[in-house]
Design a protein around this motif. Structure first.
Motif, mmCIF file in Angstrom:
data_model
loop_
_atom_site.group_PDB
_atom_site.id
_atom_site.type_symbol
_atom_site.label_atom_id
_atom_site.label_comp_id
_atom_site.label_asym_id
_atom_site.label_seq_id
_atom_site.Cartn_x
_atom_site.Cartn_y
_atom_site.Cartn_z
ATOM 1 N N MET A 1 -57.317 -45.662 48.290
ATOM 2 C CA MET A 1 -56.622 -46.923 48.561
ATOM 3 C C MET A 1 -55.752 -47.334 47.379
ATOM 4 S SD MET A 1 -56.128 -49.197 50.844
ATOM 5 C CE MET A 1 -55.493 -50.861 50.984
ATOM 6 N N ALA A 2 -56.303 -47.219 46.194
ATOM 7 C CA ALA A 2 -55.546 -47.600 44.997
ATOM 8 C C ALA A 2 -54.340 -46.685 44.813
ATOM 9 C CB ALA A 2 -56.454 -47.541 43.770
ATOM 10 N N ARG A 3 -54.538 -45.401 45.100
ATOM 11 C CA ARG A 3 -53.422 -44.459 44.965
ATOM 12 C C ARG A 3 -52.318 -44.787 45.956
ATOM 13 N NH1 ARG A 3 -54.824 -38.179 44.926
ATOM 14 N NH2 ARG A 3 -55.886 -38.926 43.035
ATOM 15 N N ARG A 4 -52.708 -45.144 47.190
ATOM 16 C CA ARG A 4 -51.707 -45.479 48.204
ATOM 17 C C ARG A 4 -50.952 -46.741 47.795
ATOM 18 N NH1 ARG A 4 -53.635 -45.843 54.342
ATOM 19 N NH2 ARG A 4 -53.982 -43.633 53.849
ATOM 20 N N THR A 5 -51.678 -47.724 47.247
ATOM 21 C CA THR A 5 -51.030 -48.961 46.804
ATOM 22 C C THR A 5 -50.017 -48.683 45.698
ATOM 23 O OG1 THR A 5 -53.024 -50.219 47.360
ATOM 24 C CG2 THR A 5 -51.422 -51.266 45.884
ATOM 25 N N LEU A 6 -50.401 -47.831 44.745
ATOM 26 C CA LEU A 6 -49.479 -47.490 43.665
ATOM 27 C C LEU A 6 -48.256 -46.740 44.195
ATOM 28 C CD1 LEU A 6 -51.975 -46.356 40.861
ATOM 29 C CD2 LEU A 6 -50.609 -48.456 40.935
ATOM 30 N N THR A 7 -48.486 -45.906 45.201
ATOM 31 C CA THR A 7 -47.365 -45.181 45.795
ATOM 32 C C THR A 7 -46.378 -46.138 46.441
ATOM 33 O OG1 THR A 7 -48.784 -43.266 46.216
ATOM 34 C CG2 THR A 7 -46.715 -43.398 47.449
ATOM 35 N N TYR A 8 -46.907 -47.108 47.204
ATOM 36 C CA TYR A 8 -46.032 -48.089 47.851
ATOM 37 C C TYR A 8 -45.308 -48.951 46.813
ATOM 38 C CZ TYR A 8 -47.944 -47.040 52.471
ATOM 39 O OH TYR A 8 -48.288 -46.412 53.640
ATOM 40 N N LEU A 9 -46.014 -49.330 45.749
ATOM 41 C CA LEU A 9 -45.375 -50.130 44.705
ATOM 42 C C LEU A 9 -44.248 -49.351 44.028
ATOM 43 C CD1 LEU A 9 -48.436 -51.915 43.014
ATOM 44 C CD2 LEU A 9 -46.638 -52.959 44.415
ATOM 45 N N ALA A 10 -44.516 -48.069 43.751
ATOM 46 C CA ALA A 10 -43.479 -47.240 43.143
ATOM 47 C C ALA A 10 -42.275 -47.108 44.074
ATOM 48 C CB ALA A 10 -44.037 -45.867 42.801
ATOM 49 N N ALA A 11 -42.545 -46.937 45.373
ATOM 50 C CA ALA A 11 -41.450 -46.830 46.342
ATOM 51 C C ALA A 11 -40.647 -48.119 46.404
ATOM 52 C CB ALA A 11 -42.003 -46.482 47.723
ATOM 53 N N LEU A 12 -41.329 -49.266 46.380
ATOM 54 C CA LEU A 12 -40.633 -50.551 46.401
ATOM 55 C C LEU A 12 -39.775 -50.744 45.155
ATOM 56 C CD1 LEU A 12 -43.409 -52.924 47.829
ATOM 57 C CD2 LEU A 12 -41.287 -52.196 48.952
ATOM 58 N N VAL A 13 -40.287 -50.308 44.007
ATOM 59 C CA VAL A 13 -39.511 -50.427 42.772
ATOM 60 C C VAL A 13 -38.251 -49.579 42.850
ATOM 61 C CG1 VAL A 13 -39.503 -49.893 40.310
ATOM 62 C CG2 VAL A 13 -41.475 -51.029 41.317
ATOM 63 N N VAL A 14 -38.396 -48.346 43.353
ATOM 64 C CA VAL A 14 -37.236 -47.458 43.482
ATOM 65 C C VAL A 14 -36.216 -48.048 44.444
ATOM 66 C CG1 VAL A 14 -36.459 -45.191 44.269
ATOM 67 C CG2 VAL A 14 -38.516 -45.388 42.871
#
Length: 270
Positions: free
Chosen positions: A1-14
């Motif tokens: 779950m934490a990994r997925r959240t970080l992935t989405y956050l990174a995608a939003l930043v990009v």
């Protein structure tokens, strides 16, 4: 779950880093200079279409767009044609030094245009190609060859040899197999490299700057720079000109995105 959240956050930043400047530029063209000075990040209120109207009614803008389109089409066609033939030889023929030659092309991915600026300028001057569309298109095609061959070679290599044997039994030579069978089957990869070469050429700044000095021959990136210098105090119109010059390439890239993904996927599998 934490990994997925970080992935989405990174995608939003990009996405934010990519889209925010783009939206600022496009929306800024619908504002007045007073609105931009009062609130640089604000919303157009009221919306002003005069900046885009002035840009799109300018013959200078359309001439620069025509120059960019001509150079991009020629550079893309040359890169795809030469790259397809080179990838065919490197994928279907066995000869001494083949892998070394392929490695040389892959090293070309690391070769910057700036390193070749002076010798390239001297060569083009000697050939009489300064202030000429071919003087820009030929080097751009050459610099697009490495990525073209890197994508096409594994794609062509993955096509079964049985098809070539069957074509030979039907009387088709190597060139017949290349033209009638290999190229149609490689269409996703060919589309991918053509799109990449076109967008790269359309956005190129250094090579046109090196070759072209007459404003009548400017491409859109050079036209944007010249327009910014001429209307440095008219920020809203500069933003409108910049946005109008970006929209064709962005629209073309978005329209062709699925072809790029399909071609890259096939080349990776190959």
């Amino acid at each position: 779950m934490a990994r997925r959240t970080l992935t989405y956050l990174a995608a939003l930043v990009v996405v934010g880093v990519t889209l925010v400047p783009l939206l600022f530029t496009i929306l800024g063209g619908f504002r007045t200079n007073a609105q931009i000075n009062n609130a640089p990040g604000g919303w157009p209120s009221p919306w002003v279409a005069g900046n885009y109207t002035a840009v799109l009614s300018s013959s200078v803008f359309w001439r620069a767009m025509g120059n960019s389109a001509l150079i991009a089409v020629v550079a893309s066609a040359l890169a795809v044609a030469v790259g397809a033939m080179a990838a065919f030889a490197l994928s279907r023929y066995t000869f001494k030094g083949r892998e070394g030659l392929y490695t040389l092309f892959t090293i070309g991915l690391l070769f910057p245009v700036t390193a070749a600026a002076l010798p390239l300028y001297l060569l083009l001057r000697q050939l009489g190609l300064l202030e000429h569309a071919l003087g820009v298109a030929l080097p751009e095609a050459a610099f697009s060859l490495p990525i073209t061959i890197v994508i096409l070679r594994p794609f062509m290599h993955a096509i079964p040899g049985e098809l070539e044997d069957a074509a030979a039994m039907d009387g088709a030579g190597r060139l017949g197999f290349f033209w009638r069978i290999l190229l149609p089957l490689s269409r996703p990869a060919l589309t991918t490299v053509a799109i990449l070469a076109f967008v790269t050429s359309w956005n190129a700044y250094l090579l046109p700057l090196l070759v072209l000095s007459d404003p009548a021959n400017f491409t859109l990136p050079l036209g944007v720079a010249a327009f910014q210098s001429q209307f440095s105090q008219d920020t809203a119109r500069v933003l409108a000109y910049t946005a109008a010059s970006m929209i064709p390439a962005i629209g073309f890239f978005v329209f062709a995105e699925r072809h790029i993904v399909g071609g890259l996927t096939g080349s990776v599998k190959g």
